[in-house]
Write a protein that holds these residues in place. Sequence first.
Motif, PDB file in Angstrom:
ATOM      1  N   THR A   1      -3.609  -0.212  -8.951  1.00 47.87           N
ATOM      2  CA  THR A   1      -2.783   0.465  -7.947  1.00 47.87           C
ATOM      3  C   THR A   1      -3.595   0.882  -6.730  1.00 47.87           C
ATOM      4  OG1 THR A   1      -3.076   2.531  -9.208  1.00 47.87           O
ATOM      5  CG2 THR A   1      -1.067   1.272  -9.603  1.00 47.87           C
ATOM      6  N   TYR A   2      -4.511   1.830  -6.908  1.00 56.04           N
ATOM      7  CA  TYR A   2      -5.306   2.313  -5.774  1.00 56.04           C
ATOM      8  C   TYR A   2      -6.289   1.257  -5.279  1.00 56.04           C
ATOM      9  CZ  TYR A   2      -3.472   7.007  -5.979  1.00 56.04           C
ATOM     10  OH  TYR A   2      -2.632   8.086  -5.910  1.00 56.04           O
ATOM     11  N   GLY A   3      -6.622   0.296  -6.145  1.00 56.27           N
ATOM     12  CA  GLY A   3      -7.487  -0.785  -5.714  1.00 56.27           C
ATOM     13  C   GLY A   3      -6.691  -1.919  -5.092  1.00 56.27           C
ATOM     14  N   VAL A   4      -6.146  -2.797  -5.935  1.00 49.85           N
ATOM     15  CA  VAL A   4      -5.480  -4.009  -5.459  1.00 49.85           C
ATOM     16  C   VAL A   4      -4.176  -3.706  -4.727  1.00 49.85           C
ATOM     17  CG1 VAL A   4      -4.457  -6.196  -6.170  1.00 49.85           C
ATOM     18  CG2 VAL A   4      -6.522  -5.357  -7.309  1.00 49.85           C
ATOM     19  N   GLY A   5      -3.313  -2.880  -5.334  1.00 57.58           N
ATOM     20  CA  GLY A   5      -1.996  -2.624  -4.746  1.00 57.58           C
ATOM     21  C   GLY A   5      -2.067  -2.037  -3.350  1.00 57.58           C
ATOM     22  N   MET A   6      -2.873  -0.992  -3.185  1.00 59.84           N
ATOM     23  CA  MET A   6      -2.953  -0.347  -1.881  1.00 59.84           C
ATOM     24  C   MET A   6      -3.790  -1.150  -0.893  1.00 59.84           C
ATOM     25  SD  MET A   6      -2.853   3.737  -2.585  1.00 59.84           S
ATOM     26  CE  MET A   6      -2.560   4.015  -0.850  1.00 59.84           C
ATOM     27  N   LEU A   7      -4.705  -1.970  -1.381  1.00 59.80           N
ATOM     28  CA  LEU A   7      -5.440  -2.863  -0.489  1.00 59.80           C
ATOM     29  C   LEU A   7      -4.471  -3.820   0.201  1.00 59.80           C
ATOM     30  CD1 LEU A   7      -8.318  -3.643   0.443  1.00 59.80           C
ATOM     31  CD2 LEU A   7      -8.347  -5.334  -1.405  1.00 59.80           C
ATOM     32  N   VAL A   8      -3.564  -4.395  -0.578  1.00 52.02           N
ATOM     33  CA  VAL A   8      -2.524  -5.257  -0.012  1.00 52.02           C
ATOM     34  C   VAL A   8      -1.581  -4.430   0.864  1.00 52.02           C
ATOM     35  CG1 VAL A   8      -0.559  -6.760  -0.552  1.00 52.02           C
ATOM     36  CG2 VAL A   8      -2.649  -6.889  -1.923  1.00 52.02           C
ATOM     37  N   GLY A   9      -1.235  -3.233   0.376  1.00 54.16           N
ATOM     38  CA  GLY A   9      -0.298  -2.382   1.099  1.00 54.16           C
ATOM     39  C   GLY A   9      -0.777  -1.991   2.479  1.00 54.16           C
ATOM     40  N   PHE A  10      -2.044  -1.611   2.606  1.00 56.61           N
ATOM     41  CA  PHE A  10      -2.575  -1.226   3.916  1.00 56.61           C
ATOM     42  C   PHE A  10      -2.589  -2.416   4.873  1.00 56.61           C
ATOM     43  CE2 PHE A  10      -4.867   2.333   1.590  1.00 56.61           C
ATOM     44  CZ  PHE A  10      -4.064   3.317   2.125  1.00 56.61           C
ATOM     45  N   TRP A  11      -2.863  -3.613   4.349  1.00 60.50           N
ATOM     46  CA  TRP A  11      -2.834  -4.806   5.207  1.00 60.50           C
ATOM     47  C   TRP A  11      -1.410  -5.066   5.698  1.00 60.50           C
ATOM     48  CZ3 TRP A  11      -0.334  -9.555   4.912  1.00 60.50           C
ATOM     49  CH2 TRP A  11      -0.764 -10.510   5.845  1.00 60.50           C
ATOM     50  N   VAL A  12      -0.449  -5.003   4.771  1.00 58.41           N
ATOM     51  CA  VAL A  12       0.945  -5.225   5.147  1.00 58.41           C
ATOM     52  C   VAL A  12       1.400  -4.179   6.157  1.00 58.41           C
ATOM     53  CG1 VAL A  12       3.341  -5.233   4.307  1.00 58.41           C
ATOM     54  CG2 VAL A  12       1.543  -6.385   2.985  1.00 58.41           C
ATOM     55  N   ALA A  13       1.054  -2.907   5.908  1.00 55.24           N
ATOM     56  CA  ALA A  13       1.457  -1.836   6.820  1.00 55.24           C
ATOM     57  C   ALA A  13       0.882  -2.069   8.217  1.00 55.24           C
ATOM     58  CB  ALA A  13       0.994  -0.481   6.275  1.00 55.24           C
ATOM     59  N   GLY A  14      -0.359  -2.534   8.283  1.00 56.21           N
ATOM     60  CA  GLY A  14      -0.968  -2.814   9.582  1.00 56.21           C
ATOM     61  C   GLY A  14      -0.262  -3.924  10.322  1.00 56.21           C
ATOM     62  N   GLN A  15       0.103  -4.989   9.592  1.00 62.61           N
ATOM     63  CA  GLN A  15       0.789  -6.114  10.226  1.00 62.61           C
ATOM     64  C   GLN A  15       2.187  -5.725  10.712  1.00 62.61           C
ATOM     65  OE1 GLN A  15      -0.874  -9.079  10.776  1.00 62.61           O
ATOM     66  NE2 GLN A  15      -2.547  -7.824   9.979  1.00 62.61           N
ATOM     67  N   VAL A  16       2.922  -4.997   9.885  1.00 61.74           N
ATOM     68  CA  VAL A  16       4.269  -4.578  10.265  1.00 61.74           C
ATOM     69  C   VAL A  16       4.224  -3.627  11.456  1.00 61.74           C
ATOM     70  CG1 VAL A  16       6.320  -3.283   9.504  1.00 61.74           C
ATOM     71  CG2 VAL A  16       5.225  -4.930   7.955  1.00 61.74           C
ATOM     72  N   THR A  17       3.279  -2.691  11.435  1.00 58.92           N
ATOM     73  CA  THR A  17       3.156  -1.731  12.540  1.00 58.92           C
ATOM     74  C   THR A  17       2.836  -2.444  13.849  1.00 58.92           C
ATOM     75  OG1 THR A  17       2.368  -0.045  10.984  1.00 58.92           O
ATOM     76  CG2 THR A  17       1.975   0.360  13.321  1.00 58.92           C
TER      77      THR A  17
END
Length: 407
Positions: free
Chosen positions: A349-365
């Motif tokens: 979660t805090y490793g893989v999941g949020m690593l992907v999540g922060f990338w996605v959030a950056g792209q969407v923003t």
Amino acid sequence: MNTITIRLSVMMFLQFFIWGGWFVTLGTFLGGTLGASGGEIGMAFSTQSWGAIIAPFIIGLIADRFFNAERILGILHLVGAVLMYLMYQSGDFASFYPYVLGYMIAYMPTLALVNSVSFGQMKDPTKEFGKIRVWGTIGWIVAGLVISYVFSWDSQQAIADGMLRNTFMLCAIASAALGVYSFTLPATPPASKGQEASGLGELLGLDALSLLKDKNFLVFFLSSVLICIPLAFYYQNANPFLTEIGVENATGKMTLGQVSEVLFMLALPVFLNRFGIKLTLMLGMAAWVLRYALFALGDADGGVMLLIVGIALHGICYDFFFVSGQIYTNAKATEQCKSAAQGLITLATYGVGMLVGFWVAGQVTDAYVTDAGHDWAPIWYFPAGFALAVLVIFVLLFKGEKVEAND
């Protein structure tokens, strides 16, 4: 409250004062002061995930085998103080990023170390730990209140003047203080001194992979990874969003989320015992959907109450999914792999999941940048829709179970 409890409470207060004192406003600082893009802000936040991935190596290979936990804690916080000061001095993202990456690699292992120091002094952790851990949440809250209401570093004018970088100086001082203070804490010898080093699989919790043969746990595991994508949007975008649309004292108002976290933590055991794990997890995921919908609909004028409610939902969002998920994982794991199972879910979660999540959030923003700032409604509707999809999949595939939690 005895002397040991007070000393451990001070440790926990400083530990989370440091984290809450810069991480909440990181996105606002990077965008408003350093002119970073959404993708770059996502890179900065993803250092938390890299720290979470590397932390098991530091704890498992070093702290658990060779050195007292309080000494490693002190060294890491002193190193963190230097890196935090270098972050304070950085004038652009290119120079800032290596320091924040190094800092999170140093900081994330300390989350386990403060627990180790605490547990090492307790006779009954189930009764004693909560009274100490709550001071960490109080430290996070105080940090936000100090930034907003004492120094007003998160006001739009202060951000324009570059004052928000002072959060790093504040946290550098706190980190140095905790680094020195750690050497005065009770001795906590390495738990596995003299034992042969574990394989990487054990260190990373991979011996708990057998749990994934259980269909229910597999559904929960995948849902946990996927729900971290919407979670990343909150950590990365909430403070910049509130600040940009003109909400006053945004960082102070966001501490309401931590107050909510404490309150719902008390309600969680009762809810789990009465309604079961499936409904509890469902409610946690549904709260993410509602929170982001409220953010999309709210504004700094007539809709500010929608934003406040969205912030206050943090207790349900976090406790009812992530904390109850930890309880569920503990219940499903055998005695031999309980620690490994927790390590696996944390890494995922805090490793893989949020690593992907922060990338996605950056792209969407970045996709919704406007001349005036951002078009925030579609930015928030994305994680709302994503969380809803995860919720639907979970409801269809997860079978109800009864998991008891001691209150």
